[in-house]
Design an enzyme around this catalytic site. Structure first.
Site, short mmCIF file in Angstrom:
data_model
loop_
_atom_site.label_atom_id
_atom_site.label_comp_id
_atom_site.label_asym_id
_atom_site.label_seq_id
_atom_site.Cartn_x
_atom_site.Cartn_y
_atom_site.Cartn_z
N GLY A 41 4.84 -9.50 -9.85
CA GLY A 41 5.70 -8.67 -9.01
C GLY A 41 5.28 -8.82 -7.56
N LEU A 42 6.10 -8.26 -6.70
CA LEU A 42 5.83 -8.35 -5.26
C LEU A 42 4.52 -7.66 -4.90
CD1 LEU A 42 9.42 -7.39 -3.99
CD2 LEU A 42 8.34 -9.65 -3.75
N SER A 45 4.06 -3.82 -5.50
CA SER A 45 4.96 -3.37 -6.58
C SER A 45 4.26 -2.42 -7.55
CB SER A 45 5.52 -4.58 -7.35
OG SER A 45 4.46 -5.36 -7.88
N GLY A 46 2.92 -2.53 -7.62
CA GLY A 46 2.17 -1.66 -8.52
C GLY A 46 1.39 -2.40 -9.60
N LYS A 47 1.27 -3.71 -9.48
CA LYS A 47 0.58 -4.51 -10.51
C LYS A 47 -0.84 -3.99 -10.77
CE LYS A 47 0.88 -8.33 -8.11
NZ LYS A 47 1.52 -7.82 -6.89
N SER A 115 2.01 -14.20 -8.58
CA SER A 115 2.52 -15.35 -9.37
C SER A 115 4.03 -15.49 -9.18
CB SER A 115 2.14 -15.22 -10.85
OG SER A 115 2.28 -13.92 -11.35
N1 LIG Z 1 0.96 -14.55 2.54
C1 LIG Z 1 0.68 -13.68 1.57
N2 LIG Z 1 1.59 -13.48 0.56
C2 LIG Z 1 1.30 -12.63 -0.43
N3 LIG Z 1 0.15 -11.92 -0.52
C3 LIG Z 1 -0.79 -12.08 0.45
C4 LIG Z 1 -0.55 -12.96 1.54
N4 LIG Z 1 -1.66 -12.92 2.34
C5 LIG Z 1 -2.52 -12.06 1.80
N5 LIG Z 1 -2.01 -11.54 0.66
C6 LIG Z 1 -2.76 -10.64 -0.23
O1 LIG Z 1 -3.11 -11.43 -1.36
C7 LIG Z 1 -2.69 -10.81 -2.57
C8 LIG Z 1 -1.89 -11.77 -3.45
O2 LIG Z 1 -2.74 -12.70 -4.04
P1 LIG Z 1 -2.31 -13.40 -5.40
O3 LIG Z 1 -3.46 -14.24 -5.80
O4 LIG Z 1 -1.83 -12.38 -6.35
O5 LIG Z 1 -1.08 -14.32 -4.92
S1 LIG Z 1 -0.37 -15.51 -5.71
O6 LIG Z 1 -0.20 -15.11 -7.12
O7 LIG Z 1 -1.20 -16.71 -5.61
O8 LIG Z 1 0.93 -15.70 -5.03
C9 LIG Z 1 -1.77 -9.67 -2.17
O9 LIG Z 1 -2.23 -8.60 -3.01
P2 LIG Z 1 -1.25 -7.62 -3.79
O10 LIG Z 1 -0.70 -6.74 -2.71
O11 LIG Z 1 -2.18 -6.89 -4.69
O12 LIG Z 1 -0.19 -8.38 -4.52
C10 LIG Z 1 -2.03 -9.42 -0.71
O13 LIG Z 1 -2.92 -8.34 -0.53
N1 LIG Z 2 4.56 3.59 -10.18
C1 LIG Z 2 4.19 3.90 -8.93
N2 LIG Z 2 4.79 4.92 -8.27
C2 LIG Z 2 4.43 5.22 -7.01
N3 LIG Z 2 3.49 4.57 -6.31
C3 LIG Z 2 2.86 3.55 -6.89
C4 LIG Z 2 3.18 3.15 -8.22
N4 LIG Z 2 2.41 2.08 -8.55
C5 LIG Z 2 1.65 1.83 -7.46
N5 LIG Z 2 1.91 2.71 -6.47
C6 LIG Z 2 1.31 2.71 -5.14
O1 LIG Z 2 1.83 1.57 -4.46
C7 LIG Z 2 0.82 0.92 -3.71
C8 LIG Z 2 0.70 -0.53 -4.17
O2 LIG Z 2 0.19 -0.54 -5.50
P1 LIG Z 2 -0.69 -1.75 -6.01
O3 LIG Z 2 -1.04 -1.43 -7.42
O4 LIG Z 2 -1.81 -2.03 -5.07
O5 LIG Z 2 0.37 -2.94 -5.98
P2 LIG Z 2 0.15 -4.51 -6.14
O6 LIG Z 2 -1.11 -4.72 -6.93
O7 LIG Z 2 1.36 -4.98 -6.86
O8 LIG Z 2 0.05 -5.04 -4.75
C9 LIG Z 2 -0.45 1.74 -3.89
O9 LIG Z 2 -0.57 2.60 -2.77
C10 LIG Z 2 -0.21 2.53 -5.16
O10 LIG Z 2 -0.86 3.77 -5.14
#
Ligand SMILES: Nc1ncnc2c1ncn2[C@@H]1O[C@H](COP(=O)(O)OS(=O)(=O)O)[C@@H](OP(=O)(O)O)[C@H]1O
Ligand SMILES: Nc1ncnc2c1ncn2[C@@H]1O[C@H](COP(=O)(O)OP(=O)(O)O)[C@@H](O)[C@H]1O
Length: 207
Positions: A41-42, A45-47, A115
């Site tokens: 997920g984005l 997104s909450g992963k 991913s």
């Molecule tokens: N350019 C760019 N695009 C997306 N994300 C970015 C970028 N730069 C840094 N970050 C931070 O890195 C986390 C994503 O890493 P991933 O290893 O999950 O990415 S990927 O699966 O290889 O696309 C992502 O964490 P999550 O927010 O937990 O998804 C970001 O905190």
């Molecule tokens: N189901 C949900 N409802 C409301 N807020 C959420 C939910 N899941 C995650 N959050 C909040 O959204 C933000 C991003 O969550 P996070 O788990 O770090 O996402 P990701 O790992 O996809 O980047 C955090 O501040 C988290 O507390």
């Protein structure tokens, strides 16, 4: 050279070594099957949140788990990788191989990586084999992720300070037929039981 486990080796002098203690032995000791729940997920997104809550629930039931998280893995195993398409592909390939080893160890592996590309997720599905890869789509609209923005990364990306940011100037390809489709706007306490149900239905954990 093709290996019995479906992989390929460039060097014919390296052969697969079978061991006396098998995966089935390890799974028996754990009392559950090994499998991967692959969260996609984005960013925002909450992963991590949902995978973390699921891990807590499983751990409390005595299930042997491990959570691989993008942010953490990128501090070590994948610290040499950035966010180009090639680097993301290599990131997912490495994580897929690590997850495969952990499944062989009999663990329930939870992975939280954006991913973004179907091809890479399918690569890991093929690597793991049928029934051992459960794709979990954390479906949260971009606008909600951007409003959450816990790390301020969307703000930076919109300001042009962060390039190749998923959803802004780098593509996210949503799964077409995920094994589990979660509405990322629901409460985490509603999402975890949905995942536990799927794990029971697929006989990964006991009813
Ligand atoms: N350019 C760019 N695009 C997306 N994300 C970015 C970028 N730069 C840094 N970050 C931070 O890195 C986390 C994503 O890493 P991933 O290893 O999950 O990415 S990927 O699966 O290889 O696309 C992502 O964490 P999550 O927010 O937990 O998804 C970001 O905190
Ligand atoms: N189901 C949900 N409802 C409301 N807020 C959420 C939910 N899941 C995650 N959050 C909040 O959204 C933000 C991003 O969550 P996070 O788990 O770090 O996402 P990701 O790992 O996809 O980047 C955090 O501040 C988290 O507390």
């Amino acid at each position: 050279m093709a290996l019995h486990n479906g992989s390929f080796l460039k060097d014919d002098n390296v052969v697969w070594h079978p061991h006396a203690v098998t995966r089935a032995d390890r799974e028996k000791q754990h009392g559950h099957r090994g499998a991967v729940l692959w969260f996609t997920g984005l960013s925002g997104s909450g992963k991590s949140t949902v995978a973390g809550a699921l891990e807590q629930a499983l751990h409390a039931q005595g299930i042997s788990t491990y959570l691989l998280d993008g942010d953490n893995v990128r501090h070590g195993l994948c610290r040499d990788l950035g966010f180009t398409d090639d680097d993301r592909r290599e990131n997912i390939r490495r994580v897929g191989e690590v997850a495969k080893l952990m499944v062989d160890a009999g663990l329930v592996v939870l992975t939280a990586f954006i991913s973004p590309h179907r091809a890479e997720r399918d690569m890991v599905r093929n690597l793991l084999g049928e029934g051992q890869f459960i794709e979990v789509f954390v479906d949260t609209p971009l606008a909600i992720c951007e409003a959450r923005d816990p790390k301020g990364l969307y703000k930076k990306a919109r300001a042009g300070e962060l390039k190749n940011f998923t959803g802004i100037d780098s593509e996210y390809q949503p799964p077409e037929v995920p094994d589990v489709h979660l509405n990322g706007e629901q409460l985490v306490t509603h999402l975890v039981p949905q995942l536990l149900d799927v794990m029971r239905q697929r006989a990964i954990i006991n009813p």
